[in-house]
Design an enzyme around this catalytic site. Structure first.
Site, PDB file in Angstrom:
ATOM      1  N   VAL A 284      54.347   7.080 -34.267  1.00  0.00           N
ATOM      2  CA  VAL A 284      54.167   8.556 -34.872  1.00  0.00           C
ATOM      3  C   VAL A 284      55.659   9.264 -34.530  1.00  0.00           C
ATOM      4  CG1 VAL A 284      51.769   8.865 -34.576  1.00  0.00           C
ATOM      5  CG2 VAL A 284      53.218   8.928 -32.584  1.00  0.00           C
TER       6      VAL A 284
ATOM      7  N   LYS B 256      44.604   1.992 -34.393  1.00  0.00           N
ATOM      8  CA  LYS B 256      45.474   2.626 -35.552  1.00  0.00           C
ATOM      9  C   LYS B 256      44.680   2.361 -36.838  1.00  0.00           C
ATOM     10  CE  LYS B 256      49.607   2.524 -32.988  1.00  0.00           C
ATOM     11  NZ  LYS B 256      50.841   1.674 -32.962  1.00  0.00           N
TER      12      LYS B 256
ATOM     13  N   CYS C  99      53.940  12.739 -27.478  1.00  0.00           N
ATOM     14  CA  CYS C  99      55.157  12.195 -28.071  1.00  0.00           C
ATOM     15  C   CYS C  99      56.074  13.317 -28.406  1.00  0.00           C
ATOM     16  CB  CYS C  99      54.850  11.314 -29.251  1.00  0.00           C
ATOM     17  SG  CYS C  99      56.485  10.786 -29.913  1.00  0.00           S
TER      18      CYS C  99
ATOM     19  N   GLU D 205      59.910   8.814 -39.162  1.00  0.00           N
ATOM     20  CA  GLU D 205      61.143   9.051 -38.185  1.00  0.00           C
ATOM     21  C   GLU D 205      61.174  10.515 -38.265  1.00  0.00           C
ATOM     22  OE1 GLU D 205      62.509   6.885 -36.597  1.00  0.00           O
ATOM     23  OE2 GLU D 205      62.225   5.296 -37.747  1.00  0.00           O
ATOM     24  N   SER D 206      61.282  10.951 -37.026  1.00  0.00           N
ATOM     25  CA  SER D 206      61.281  12.480 -36.616  1.00  0.00           C
ATOM     26  C   SER D 206      62.219  13.446 -37.375  1.00  0.00           C
ATOM     27  CB  SER D 206      61.047  12.842 -35.265  1.00  0.00           C
ATOM     28  OG  SER D 206      62.347  12.515 -34.530  1.00  0.00           O
TER      29      SER D 206
END
Length: 256
Positions: A77, A64, A37, A89-90
């Site tokens: 993720v 999961k 990702c 949230e990145s």
């Protein structure tokens, strides 16, 4: 990013696999990740840049753990646990890591308030313009649409390239703008092979900038072997992907 097909490699490979192996011991910070990702790679780059102790946990997208779903009800993720408390949230996580580990260099957000806001402005451009444009090119099926969207993608990249001071966006200082761009330039070979994209087609300055990003040690350490990304993007190239990003692109909505 979404869920890979079941024939996709289940874990990181190459340099990324070596990095995973080095981060198996329990730590105050647990990094819930999916090796494939690009949003995960953003956070991973920050962790490596700042040399923050963390425990890496790969999330199986088909099975999961309940604990992970308790951390992030969205089931996406990246996510982290920090001393037992959860965030996801990145971009939120990237900024949190700056704040939670202030003594660890480099500082990916400048100390000057104006410069910090300027970085956030261009991070926002990546989120709202570059990534949606990338996916429009990726998922377009008709040749004329592919050509149109590719030109639009070039425009979004040139906007960044024109502001690059070199070697990185702010000059010698590696910043959050570089972090959020890097995962997408690693994956641009997909557009090169299937949609006619070239780095030179953006601009010579963009090509030089990309070379600096892909050779940054934190980027290399969080990158799997390129051939293992291909099966994931094959679903996007056929416009069959069912990730939230793919659905948003298909419907013309903003990315989640």
């Amino acid at each position: 990013m979404g869920h890979p097909d079941e024939n996709i490699y289940p874990t990181a490979t190459g340099r990324a696999a070596e990095t995973v192996e080095q981060h198996q011991e329990p730590q105050d910070l647990v990094f819930w990740a999916g090796w494939f990702c690009p949003f995960v790679q953003r956070v991973w780059i920050v962790l490596e840049e700042k040399n923050i102790p963390y425990q890496y946990k790969e999330v199986n997208p088909y099975k999961k753990e309940q604990h992970f779903l308790d951390i992030n009800p969205k089931g996406l993720v990246p996510a982290i646990e920090y001393k037992g408390r959860a965030l996801y949230e990145s971009l939120v996580i990237c900024e949190f890591l700056e704040d939670a580990y202030p003594s660890r260099a480099p500082h990916l957000l400048p100390q000057d308030p104006f410069d910090r806001a300027y970085v956030r402005l261009w991070v926002d451009h990546v989120s709202k313009s570059i990534i949606p444009a990338f996916h429009r090119v990726l998922q377009a099926q008709e040749p004329e649409k592919q050509k149109q969207f590719l030109e639009e993608y070039y425009v979004t990249l040139r906007a960044v390239a024109d502001k690059v001071k070199g070697p990185y966006f702010l000059g010698e200082h590696f910043s959050l703008v570089d972090v959020v761009v890097a995962p997408w330039v690693i994956r641009d070979y997909i557009l090169k092979e299937h949609r006619g994209y070239t780095r030179e087609g953006v601009s010579p300055k963009w090509k030089d900038y990309v070379e600096q990003l892909i050779n940054r040690e934190s980027v290399r350490k969080t990158q799997s072997d390129l051939e293992h990304y291909e099966p994931i993007y094959a679903r996007y190239l056929r416009d069959e992907a069912q990730s939230e990003v793919a659905k948003a692109t298909r419907s013309g909505r903003g990315l989640p």
